[in-house]
Design a protein around this motif. Structure first.
Motif, short mmCIF file in Angstrom:
data_model
loop_
_atom_site.label_atom_id
_atom_site.label_comp_id
_atom_site.label_asym_id
_atom_site.label_seq_id
_atom_site.Cartn_x
_atom_site.Cartn_y
_atom_site.Cartn_z
N SER A 111 15.72 8.43 -28.25
CA SER A 111 15.99 9.72 -27.61
C SER A 111 16.13 9.48 -26.12
N PRO A 112 16.91 10.31 -25.43
CA PRO A 112 17.04 10.13 -23.98
C PRO A 112 15.71 10.25 -23.25
N TRP A 113 14.76 11.00 -23.82
CA TRP A 113 13.45 11.18 -23.17
C TRP A 113 12.66 9.88 -23.12
N ALA A 114 12.99 8.94 -24.01
CA ALA A 114 12.28 7.66 -24.00
C ALA A 114 12.57 6.85 -22.74
N LEU A 115 13.69 7.13 -22.07
CA LEU A 115 14.09 6.36 -20.89
C LEU A 115 13.44 6.86 -19.61
N ILE A 116 13.00 8.10 -19.61
CA ILE A 116 12.52 8.71 -18.37
C ILE A 116 11.25 8.04 -17.88
N GLY A 117 10.30 7.79 -18.78
CA GLY A 117 9.04 7.15 -18.38
C GLY A 117 9.23 5.80 -17.73
N PRO A 118 9.95 4.86 -18.38
CA PRO A 118 10.19 3.56 -17.74
C PRO A 118 10.95 3.65 -16.44
N TYR A 119 11.95 4.53 -16.36
CA TYR A 119 12.72 4.66 -15.12
C TYR A 119 11.84 5.13 -13.98
N VAL A 120 10.98 6.10 -14.24
CA VAL A 120 10.08 6.60 -13.19
C VAL A 120 9.08 5.52 -12.80
N ALA A 121 8.50 4.85 -13.80
CA ALA A 121 7.45 3.86 -13.53
C ALA A 121 7.96 2.69 -12.71
N PHE A 122 9.14 2.20 -13.02
CA PHE A 122 9.63 1.00 -12.34
C PHE A 122 10.24 1.29 -10.97
N ASN A 123 10.63 2.52 -10.73
CA ASN A 123 11.15 2.86 -9.41
C ASN A 123 10.10 3.50 -8.50
N LEU A 124 8.93 3.78 -9.05
CA LEU A 124 7.88 4.43 -8.26
C LEU A 124 7.32 3.55 -7.14
N PRO A 125 7.02 2.26 -7.38
CA PRO A 125 6.45 1.44 -6.30
C PRO A 125 7.31 1.37 -5.05
N ILE A 126 8.61 1.08 -5.19
CA ILE A 126 9.48 0.98 -4.02
C ILE A 126 9.62 2.34 -3.34
N SER A 127 9.60 3.41 -4.12
CA SER A 127 9.71 4.74 -3.53
C SER A 127 8.47 5.08 -2.70
N VAL A 128 7.30 4.78 -3.24
CA VAL A 128 6.06 5.02 -2.49
C VAL A 128 6.02 4.16 -1.24
N PHE A 129 6.43 2.92 -1.36
CA PHE A 129 6.44 2.01 -0.22
C PHE A 129 7.30 2.55 0.92
N ILE A 130 8.46 3.09 0.60
CA ILE A 130 9.36 3.63 1.62
C ILE A 130 8.82 4.94 2.20
N LEU A 131 8.33 5.82 1.34
CA LEU A 131 7.86 7.13 1.83
C LEU A 131 6.60 7.02 2.66
N VAL A 132 5.73 6.07 2.35
CA VAL A 132 4.53 5.87 3.16
C VAL A 132 4.91 5.55 4.60
N THR A 133 5.94 4.73 4.76
CA THR A 133 6.42 4.38 6.11
C THR A 133 6.90 5.62 6.85
N PHE A 134 7.63 6.49 6.16
CA PHE A 134 8.10 7.73 6.77
C PHE A 134 6.93 8.62 7.20
N MET A 135 5.98 8.79 6.30
CA MET A 135 4.89 9.72 6.56
C MET A 135 3.93 9.21 7.63
N GLN A 136 3.78 7.91 7.72
CA GLN A 136 2.89 7.35 8.74
C GLN A 136 3.41 7.61 10.15
N ALA A 137 4.70 7.76 10.29
CA ALA A 137 5.30 7.96 11.61
C ALA A 137 5.31 9.42 12.05
N ILE A 138 4.93 10.33 11.18
CA ILE A 138 4.90 11.75 11.55
C ILE A 138 3.69 12.02 12.45
N PRO A 139 3.86 12.64 13.60
CA PRO A 139 2.73 12.89 14.51
C PRO A 139 1.63 13.71 13.84
#
Length: 280
Positions: free
Chosen positions: A141-169
């Motif tokens: 089912s297409p729903w089977a793909l959502i979990g792996p896609y979110v899980a494997f792209n989450l680390p790089i997304s968090v890594f990038i967003l943390v950098t953005f948020m740390q720079a906010i005054p």
């Protein structure tokens, strides 16, 4: 002295311009070749040079593709892409906020684990994810793909967003707290609007990766009605091995959505990359 500096600046601009034109040529030529090849007839491609222009706009290749099952693959890809990106961006923002703005003992260890997860090979997890998906009843089912896609792209997304948020005054958060905002209101009303360039960058970056993903789509889906566009290309390649123009037309159709999305979102992507570079 000023004359020498102006000459150096002009030289640098000229070099950058030449490199940009060369990179444009390298990236656009394969797409033009693929598009033109899709308008050729099968034997025209085999008998002449692959770089010859088509003798005419032979539209039958594209018509045959649209008459096939391409819309089923397209619908599944769009569904998986929209749901995966929505969950991914929301979880990334929720995880990045405390890691970037709160001070607690496990802050650095948790962040280190998330960054370390970026190095986990996808293929190592195919069998465990297949077994887990089968046990919970989501296989094929297409729903089977959502979990792996979110899980494997989450680390790089968090890594990038943390950098953005740390720079906010921090003064912005303090002002919001004085106005009576709690942490939830600060997150939704202050932090999220300020990291929109980062979210837009992640949406385009992860969107392309999810749209083109093949391994999980092949392993976790089986029937035609549940498969995504990369598998359509794979199946067309097996069905029309000798019909290169037909395969090129499928490739062109599958690439067009991402090209259109990039055209409309390139300004946000560039702003996000520039903001991240400055903030880093």
């Amino acid at each position: 002295m000023k004359h020498n500096l102006s000459i150096q600046k002009l030289s640098i601009k000229a070099i950058v311009g030449i490199l940009a034109i060369a990179w444009l040529f390298i990236t656009i030529v394969p797409f033009i070749f693929m598009l033109l090849a899709g308008f050729k007839q099968q034997f025209e491609m085999l008998m002449g040079s692959v770089f010859d222009l088509p003798k005419g706009l032979y539209l039958k290749n594209f018509i045959d593709v649209f008459k096939g099952n391409i819309f089923i693959y397209f619908k599944n890809s769009v569904l998986v892409l929209i749901v995966s990106l929505a969950i991914l961006l929301f979880l990334s923002a929720c995880a990045s906020y405390p890691l970037a703005r709160f001070k607690f003992k496990l802050n650095k260890p948790i962040y280190a684990i998330i960054v370390a997860c970026m190095s986990v090979p996808v293929h190592v997890t195919l069998l465990p994810i297949f077994l887990m998906t089968t046990k919970i009843g989501l296989y094929d089912s297409p729903w089977a793909l959502i979990g792996p896609y979110v899980a494997f792209n989450l680390p790089i997304s968090v890594f990038i967003l943390v950098t953005f948020m740390q720079a906010i005054p921090r003064e912005l958060e303090e002002a919001a707290e004085i106005d009576g905002c709690n942490k939830y209101k600060i997150f939704f009303n202050v932090m999220l609007p300020l990291v929109k360039p980062g979210l837009a960058t992640l949406a385009i970056y992860n969107g392309v990766a999810i749209w083109n993903e093949f391994s999980f789509a092949l392993v976790l889906t089986q029937t035609l009605k549940n498969r995504t566009l990369p598998l359509a290309i794979w199946e067309y390649q097996g069905q029309y091995t000798m019909n290169v123009p037909m395969i090129m037309s499928v490739l062109t159709i599958s690439m067009l959505p991402m090209i259109i999305a990039f055209i409309f979102g390139q300004d946000k992507l560039i702003k996000g990359m520039m903001a991240g570079a400055v903030k880093g």
